[in-house]
Design an enzyme around this catalytic site. Structure first.
Site, PDB file in Angstrom:
ATOM      1  N   LYS A   1       0.870  -1.172   0.000  1.00  0.00           N
ATOM      2  CA  LYS A   1       0.000   0.000   0.000  1.00  0.00           C
ATOM      3  C   LYS A   1       0.907   1.222   0.000  1.00  0.00           C
ATOM      4  O   LYS A   1       1.394   1.665   1.036  1.00  0.00           O
ATOM      5  CB  LYS A   1      -0.909   0.000   1.236  1.00  0.00           C
ATOM      6  CG  LYS A   1      -2.252   0.742   1.010  1.00  0.00           C
ATOM      7  CD  LYS A   1      -2.131   2.208   0.675  1.00  0.00           C
ATOM      8  CE  LYS A   1      -1.795   3.032   1.877  1.00  0.00           C
ATOM      9  NZ  LYS A   1      -1.777   4.516   1.567  1.00  0.00           N
TER      10      LYS A   1
ATOM     11  N   GLY B   1       7.161   4.889   8.641  1.00  0.00           N
ATOM     12  CA  GLY B   1       6.403   6.125   8.784  1.00  0.00           C
ATOM     13  C   GLY B   1       6.628   6.753  10.142  1.00  0.00           C
ATOM     14  O   GLY B   1       7.629   6.498  10.815  1.00  0.00           O
ATOM     15  N   SER B   2       5.677   7.564  10.581  1.00  0.00           N
ATOM     16  CA  SER B   2       5.819   8.323  11.817  1.00  0.00           C
ATOM     17  C   SER B   2       5.595   7.446  13.037  1.00  0.00           C
ATOM     18  O   SER B   2       4.973   6.378  12.957  1.00  0.00           O
ATOM     19  CB  SER B   2       4.826   9.488  11.833  1.00  0.00           C
ATOM     20  OG  SER B   2       3.505   8.996  11.975  1.00  0.00           O
TER      21      SER B   2
ATOM     22  N   CYS C   1      14.233   9.587   6.683  1.00  0.00           N
ATOM     23  CA  CYS C   1      14.155   9.150   8.079  1.00  0.00           C
ATOM     24  C   CYS C   1      15.516   9.223   8.759  1.00  0.00           C
ATOM     25  O   CYS C   1      15.615   9.542   9.941  1.00  0.00           O
ATOM     26  CB  CYS C   1      13.622   7.721   8.147  1.00  0.00           C
ATOM     27  SG  CYS C   1      11.959   7.536   7.489  1.00  0.00           S
TER      28      CYS C   1
ATOM     29  N   GLU D   1       9.803   0.877  11.160  1.00  0.00           N
ATOM     30  CA  GLU D   1      10.849   1.898  10.974  1.00  0.00           C
ATOM     31  C   GLU D   1      10.156   3.235  11.110  1.00  0.00           C
ATOM     32  O   GLU D   1       9.393   3.644  10.239  1.00  0.00           O
ATOM     33  CB  GLU D   1      11.521   1.721   9.611  1.00  0.00           C
ATOM     34  CG  GLU D   1      12.879   2.412   9.515  1.00  0.00           C
ATOM     35  CD  GLU D   1      12.767   3.829   9.006  1.00  0.00           C
ATOM     36  OE1 GLU D   1      12.648   4.750   9.855  1.00  0.00           O
ATOM     37  OE2 GLU D   1      12.789   4.015   7.792  1.00  0.00           O
TER      38      GLU D   1
ATOM     39  N   GLU E   1      11.252  15.304  15.186  1.00  0.00           N
ATOM     40  CA  GLU E   1      11.560  15.075  13.774  1.00  0.00           C
ATOM     41  C   GLU E   1      10.776  16.080  12.921  1.00  0.00           C
ATOM     42  O   GLU E   1       9.548  16.075  12.910  1.00  0.00           O
ATOM     43  CB  GLU E   1      11.187  13.650  13.365  1.00  0.00           C
ATOM     44  CG  GLU E   1      11.580  13.326  11.929  1.00  0.00           C
ATOM     45  CD  GLU E   1      11.308  11.878  11.566  1.00  0.00           C
ATOM     46  OE1 GLU E   1      12.126  11.286  10.840  1.00  0.00           O
ATOM     47  OE2 GLU E   1      10.266  11.347  11.989  1.00  0.00           O
TER      48      GLU E   1
ATOM     49  N   GLY F   1       2.771   4.642  13.398  1.00  0.00           N
ATOM     50  CA  GLY F   1       3.302   3.328  13.713  1.00  0.00           C
ATOM     51  C   GLY F   1       2.658   2.732  14.949  1.00  0.00           C
ATOM     52  O   GLY F   1       2.399   1.524  15.017  1.00  0.00           O
TER      53      GLY F   1
END
Length: 496
Positions: A190, A243-244, A299, A265, A399, A248
């Site tokens: 996806k 992703g974030s 990232c 991750e 971040e 996550g």
């Protein structure tokens, strides 16, 4: 292969010759969403839509899972050497279609065409690497007492779901899909709704390479409408998410409901530790690339400069001049730096910068929104460097995911280590020093999944990648990444 008689710039106004797919890829073919709905993908370099794609939902996910379960039954029984041949042919097809893939990636994500070409090349290498691993998955023999034999074997985990981020669409797709397929798993990808196309094109190339129908499916759409039902589906055996932290955590909760395996991750706030005895010019070049490649939307971007006091003033002055000279522009025009991915991402970054100004932060370079000089359009942020901030400052701790470098001044190497470890993240870190012993001491003591010494982003597909702390868990790339898609079965027998 794609030809370019009119050059790259023709795709700014007409992307039709790229022949971008408009449907999901399910059961070996492109098909419309069951709902008939579609979405538009935006070119962030112009801030304008350039193509339509299917808007999937739970019904499309259900079709993909059904297809993948059938595909898994076939693929898991395919001899490992034959799986390797399919992956090798895929690598070759990626190379043959490299320019088409790179242009699609450039338009979708905004990154400069040179960076996109590098990502495509890396994707080909990823399939090539795991092609060679297909028939190397060996178990162990256990030292049991006489009269017994015991051994283990690796089995594929089953149907794997891959939630692909918008910053490195083809790279992240490849680093998850290739090892999953090598292990004998089937795949449902996806891609992010901002960058759907290269995952679809990759699935098409896998089919051309001989991958059986159903082994790789791709459903496009939003995270809420397609991503959430995918990770929550009871027919999914493993989820790989990039992703974030916030998203996550939602994915992990969904996985927990079905006790579904996962690799997470979740981003970082990575330090680049520069000591007084470094190679000054090399460190400047690496710090610049670490934060301004793909406009800082990485990232593992080196978003914190932890600089020893002895060279602080000269280093940041030189760095600020270098940042100010960076050219901005549409990715197809090969600028030094392209746009950020969307208006929402631009506004999020500007929010960080506006709040920093309110706190009295000093901007050494950049700090403002911009547009492409040639068009006056696009979602750009100036390359930004913020002078030394305290450890608890938002720019140090959070971040930002943009071209924003925050400086942290260190008294000495021990203080630099403390500053390097001062956040909740632990993805990667960089160390620049001529003292090899000190470099390895820092690499040992910095809490991160990967440490680069004297070259930021060193390594490749062979090197395991993943985070500690809130940067996630599990590893991708390398043979460790292959193990993520295997389950170990132990067999013990009495033989007399």
């Amino acid at each position: 292969m794609l030809t370019q008689p009119d050059g790259l710039l023709k795709y700014l106004t007409d992307a039709s010759s790229l022949r971008l797919p408009q449907g999901h890829f399910i059961d070996g073919e492109f098909r419309r969403s069951r709902s008939g709905r579609s979405m538009q993908s935006e070119d962030p370099g112009r801030g304008e839509a350039f193509a339509d794609f299917a808007r999937g939902d739970a019904d499309d996910i259900a079709d993909a899972v059904s297809s993948s379960r059938k595909g898994f039954a076939v693929w898991r029984r395919t001899p490992p050497a034959d799986r390797g041949r399919v992956l090798n042919r895929t690598a070759e097809l990626i190379r043959q279609n490299a320019e088409r893939l790179a242009i699609a990636e450039c338009l979708d994500s905004g990154k400069p065409i040179g960076e996109a070409r590098g990502d495509v090349s890396g994707a080909a290498r990823t399939f090539e690497y795991y092609a060679g691993a297909c028939d190397k998955l060996e178990g162990q023999v256990f030292p049991l007492p006489s009269g017994y034999v015991g051994f283990s074997q690796h089995e594929p985990v089953g149907v794997t779901a891959h939630i692909i981020p918008w910053n490195f669409p083809i790279s992240t797709a490849a680093r998850g899909m290739a090892p999953a397929l090598a292990a004998g798993c089937s795949v449902i990808a996806k891609p992010a709704e901002q960058t759907p196309f290269t995952a679809l094109l990759l699935a098409e190339l896998l089919a051309q390479a001989g991958l059986p129908a159903g082994v790789c499916n791709v459903v496009t759409g939003t995270g809420v409408e397609a991503g959430a039902p995918l990770v929550a589906h009871t027919g999914i055996d493993h989820v790989t998410f990039t992703g974030s932290v916030a998203t996550g955590a939602h994915v992990m909760r969904a996985c927990a409901e079905n006790v579904t395996r996962s690799v997470m991750e979740l981003g970082g706030k990575s330090p680049v530790v520069v000591l007084d005895d470094c190679d000054f010019d090399a460190a400047i070049a690496n710090v610049t690339g670490a934060i301004f490649e793909h406009a800082g939307q990485i990232c593992s971007a080196g978003s914190r400069l932890v600089i020893e006091a002895g060279i602080h003033d000269r280093f940041v002055e030189t760095l600020a001049k270098k940042a100010a000279a960076i050219s901005l522009g549409h990715g197809l025009r090969s600028p030094d730096m392209g746009p950020v991915n969307s208006a929402a991402q631009r506004d999020k970054i500007l929010g960080f910068l506006d709040r920093a100004r309110e706190r009295g932060a000093e901007f050494l370079a950049g700090g403002l929104a911009a547009t492409a000089a040639e068009s006056g359009k696009g979602y750009f942020i100036e390359p930004t460097i913020v002078a030394s901030r305290p450890q608890d400052d938002e720019l140090v701790q959070e971040e930002i995911f943009g071209p924003v470098l925050t400086v942290q001044k260190a008294d000495d190497a021990d203080h630099a280590l403390h500053l390097a470890n001062c956040t909740r993240f632990g993805l990667v870190a960089g160390v620049f020093t001529r003292d090899f012993s000190r470099a390895h001491q820092l690499a040992r003591d910095i809490d991160a999944g990967q440490v680069y010494i004297n070259e930021y982003f060193a390594g490749g597909i062979e090197v395991p990648f993943g985070g500690n702390k809130q940067s996630g868990f599990g590893r991708e790339k390398g043979l460790e990444g292959l193990k993520s898609y295997c389950k170990t079965k132990s067999i013990a027998a009495r033989i007399g």
